[in-house]
Design an enzyme around this catalytic site. Structure first.
Site, short mmCIF file in Angstrom:
data_model
loop_
_atom_site.label_atom_id
_atom_site.label_comp_id
_atom_site.label_asym_id
_atom_site.label_seq_id
_atom_site.Cartn_x
_atom_site.Cartn_y
_atom_site.Cartn_z
N HIS A 1 37.81 87.01 2.96
CA HIS A 1 39.22 87.44 2.86
C HIS A 1 39.22 88.91 2.44
O HIS A 1 38.85 89.76 3.23
CB HIS A 1 39.93 86.50 1.89
CG HIS A 1 41.42 86.60 1.86
ND1 HIS A 1 42.14 87.31 2.77
CD2 HIS A 1 42.34 86.08 0.99
CE1 HIS A 1 43.43 87.22 2.48
NE2 HIS A 1 43.58 86.49 1.40
N HIS B 1 39.66 87.00 13.41
CA HIS B 1 40.78 86.70 12.53
C HIS B 1 41.30 85.31 12.85
O HIS B 1 41.30 84.91 14.02
CB HIS B 1 41.91 87.74 12.72
CG HIS B 1 42.86 87.75 11.57
ND1 HIS B 1 43.91 86.88 11.48
CD2 HIS B 1 42.88 88.52 10.46
CE1 HIS B 1 44.55 87.12 10.36
NE2 HIS B 1 43.96 88.10 9.71
N ASP C 1 40.02 95.15 8.26
CA ASP C 1 38.96 95.59 7.35
C ASP C 1 37.88 96.42 8.01
O ASP C 1 37.05 97.00 7.34
CB ASP C 1 38.29 94.36 6.71
CG ASP C 1 39.23 93.68 5.74
OD1 ASP C 1 39.89 94.41 4.98
OD2 ASP C 1 39.31 92.45 5.76
N1 ACO Z 1 31.05 87.43 13.91
C1 ACO Z 1 30.42 86.58 14.75
N2 ACO Z 1 30.90 85.41 15.13
C2 ACO Z 1 32.12 85.07 14.64
C3 ACO Z 1 32.85 85.91 13.78
C4 ACO Z 1 32.26 87.14 13.42
N3 ACO Z 1 32.90 87.98 12.61
N4 ACO Z 1 34.01 85.31 13.47
C5 ACO Z 1 34.04 84.14 14.10
N5 ACO Z 1 32.88 84.00 14.81
C6 ACO Z 1 32.53 82.88 15.71
C7 ACO Z 1 32.16 81.64 14.92
O1 ACO Z 1 30.77 81.56 14.68
C8 ACO Z 1 32.65 80.55 15.87
O2 ACO Z 1 31.70 80.43 16.91
P1 ACO Z 1 31.39 78.99 17.59
O3 ACO Z 1 32.67 78.63 18.28
O4 ACO Z 1 30.25 79.23 18.48
O5 ACO Z 1 31.06 78.06 16.45
C9 ACO Z 1 33.91 81.13 16.48
O6 ACO Z 1 33.72 82.56 16.42
C10 ACO Z 1 35.18 80.76 15.75
O7 ACO Z 1 35.02 81.10 14.38
P2 ACO Z 1 35.76 80.42 13.17
O8 ACO Z 1 34.99 80.65 11.92
O9 ACO Z 1 36.11 79.00 13.54
O10 ACO Z 1 37.10 81.23 13.15
P3 ACO Z 1 38.12 81.26 11.97
O11 ACO Z 1 39.43 81.52 12.56
O12 ACO Z 1 37.97 80.06 11.10
O13 ACO Z 1 37.58 82.50 11.10
C11 ACO Z 1 37.38 84.55 10.04
C12 ACO Z 1 38.27 83.66 10.90
C13 ACO Z 1 37.05 83.85 8.72
C14 ACO Z 1 38.14 85.83 9.70
C15 ACO Z 1 36.08 84.88 10.81
O14 ACO Z 1 36.38 85.51 12.04
C16 ACO Z 1 35.10 85.72 10.01
O15 ACO Z 1 34.32 85.16 9.21
N6 ACO Z 1 35.13 87.08 10.18
C17 ACO Z 1 34.29 87.94 9.42
C18 ACO Z 1 34.88 88.16 8.04
C19 ACO Z 1 36.09 89.05 8.07
O16 ACO Z 1 36.10 90.11 8.69
N7 ACO Z 1 37.14 88.63 7.34
C20 ACO Z 1 38.38 89.40 7.22
C21 ACO Z 1 39.51 88.68 7.82
S1 ACO Z 1 40.95 89.67 7.74
C22 ACO Z 1 41.49 89.51 6.18
O17 ACO Z 1 41.22 88.60 5.44
C23 ACO Z 1 42.31 90.58 5.69
#
Ligand code: ACO
Length: 429
Positions: free
Chosen positions: A267, A308, A364
């Site tokens: 987050h 996201h 971010d």
């Molecule tokens: N890098 C690589 N792969 C990713 C990323 C990433 N940043 N984000 C998601 N994925 C992949 C997952 O591995 C998953 O792959 P799969 O379908 O093969 O299993 C797919 O994309 C879907 O991912 P989820 O985790 O189910 O997506 P969710 O909507 O739950 O997650 C989140 C959103 C937590 C923001 C995620 O994209 C992430 O961890 N990003 C990196 C951290 C980040 O930048 N957070 C800031 C968010 S903005 C904020 O809070 C202000």
């Protein structure tokens, strides 16, 4: 004529039910009547992480993740970032309307005159180790404020609520700057009422020996970043604010819970992780290898600052920040990590893995680079997020308290553990 309802047939019993549809939702509680027999508890929904469950009705922030739209109280984020300032946006979020000139002046006066913290708070700050993370300090200090303002428990009194709101919006920059100064062993700088909200914050952060002059470009950059971070509807920290606040605890304790939620690397800790990631990659030449690692790690290694839960097109905040980065770098000099970031974005946006999963830079991805170029250490990044989000948390809290549908938050579970069994004495285990 189409009916605004859902017809459900329970194949276990052959019975049919008519469930009303309102605002594109059904009430989960309407499913409770669907039972196999009289002893059945009734049907529930299973929705870990609330990915498809609306926990409230809200009139504050609108997001359309597919179209990349973010509006506060109906106003597009792009217009607010271009034409408004953080304090005005905070007023809008909290009160529902943009302030008139007189209202804006009164609001700015109120906030400016509540920036000082009780001297005893400094004593609490001193108790932290020299290397304490500023977000840990901020979280504790916000919780501690509840002990300084016991009247904050009067959460049903609008005048008391309003007073705590002003205090929190006003004191967050002071607490944040003091936490930073503590961590580098520098004397605290007291608020200056002649400066703007963001100018004052920069001064409390960076003034040494009274010679610091706030640069208007950097002051504006912080202002815009604060506007972009002011609210984001029912994210993890806001849900924490509402969930904890629903127990009717005082707003300082609920805000401390929201700060805790924001601390997490998925987050508000994400821009800190972006910078660490960019440093680890080290050079443009290593970007391709890193992308490969992300793709083959089975979700273990993530490209921080990408993806996201809601935005599946482009995070509109990221666009604004990327544009602003150039103006900031003109003053501060170019952040050498920018080239790695640009290369990461370029490769990722062309790559099937990221395209298929709709992973784009989020707010971010570039904010950390800007903050770092301005002299903020990475530990301060989540703190810089918490300051402006305070207005969002408090308006969501206010809305929750006035919503007759809301009660203490208390989700259900699907129990899959042991059936009832007799206790086994230790000698027989
Ligand atoms: N890098 C690589 N792969 C990713 C990323 C990433 N940043 N984000 C998601 N994925 C992949 C997952 O591995 C998953 O792959 P799969 O379908 O093969 O299993 C797919 O994309 C879907 O991912 P989820 O985790 O189910 O997506 P969710 O909507 O739950 O997650 C989140 C959103 C937590 C923001 C995620 O994209 C992430 O961890 N990003 C990196 C951290 C980040 O930048 N957070 C800031 C968010 S903005 C904020 O809070 C202000």
């Amino acid at each position: 004529m189409s009916k605004s309802s859902l017809s459900i047939t329970d194949n276990r019993t052959g019975k049919s039910y008519e469930i009303p549809v309102e605002n594109g939702t059904i009430k989960a509680f309407d499913l409770r009547q669907i039972k196999v027999d009289g002893g059945d508890f009734g049907l529930m929904t299973y929705d870990p992480a609330f990915t498809n469950t609306a926990s409230c009705k809200s009139r504050i922030t609108y997001i359309d993740g597919d179209k990349g739209i973010l509006n506060y109280r109906g106003y597009p984020i792009e217009e607010l970032a271009e034409r408004s300032n953080y304090l005005e946006v905070a007023y809008l979020i909290v009160h529902g309307e943009l302030p008139t000139r007189a209202q804006a002046e009164t609001w700015a006066y109120e906030v400016t005159h509540h920036t000082i913290i009780h001297e005893n708070v400094k004593g609490l700050m001193e108790a932290f180790r020299y290397d304490a993370h500023p977000m840990g300090m901020l979280m504790s200090m916000v919780a501690a404020l509840s002990t300084f303002y016991p009247e904050a428990k009067q959460i049903r009194d609008p005048a008391s609520r309003r007073k705590q709101l002003v205090r929190l919006v006003a004191k967050m920059p002071t607490l944040a700057a003091f936490a930073y100064r503590h961590s580098i062993g520098m004397p605290y700088v007291y608020p200056d009422n002649d400066l703007s909200y963001c100018g004052n914050f920069l001064q409390m952060m960076f003034s040494v020996g009274g010679t610091y002059k706030v640069d208007p470009v950097l002051e504006r950059a912080v202002d815009v970043l604060f506007i972009l971070h002011a609210d984001h509807e029912q994210n993890c920290s806001t849900s924490a604010m509402r969930g904890v606040g629903s127990s009717e605890v005082d707003p300082y304790s609920a805000t401390a819970a929201a700060v805790a939620a924001l601390y997490g690397p998925l987050h508000g800790g994400a821009n800190e992780q972006v910078l660490r990631m960019l440093k680890e990659i080290g050079s443009k030449d290593h970007v391709a290898a890193f992308i490969k690692e992300v793709k083959t790690s089975g979700g273990e290694v993530r490209l921080m600052g990408f993806g996201h839960r809601v935005y599946k097109n482009y995070d509109p905040r990221a666009k604004i920040i990327k544009r602003m980065a150039d103006q900031v770098f003109e003053v501060t000099g170019r952040n050498p990590l920018l080239d790695i970031a640009l290369e990461l974005e370029r490769i990722a946006l062309e790559d099937e893995y990221f395209i298929k999963r709709k992973l784009y830079p989020n707010v971010d991805f570039y904010s950390g680079l800007i903050y770092q170029a301005m002299g903020f250490p990475v530990d301060m990044f989540p703190v810089l997020f918490a300051i402006p989000r305070t207005s969002g948390w408090l308006s969501q809290w206010e809305e929750m308290l006035q919503d007759g549908d809301q009660r203490i938050a208390r989700p259900r579970q699907v129990y899959l553990g042991s059936a009832r069994r007799p206790f086994v004495p230790i000698e027989s285990r």
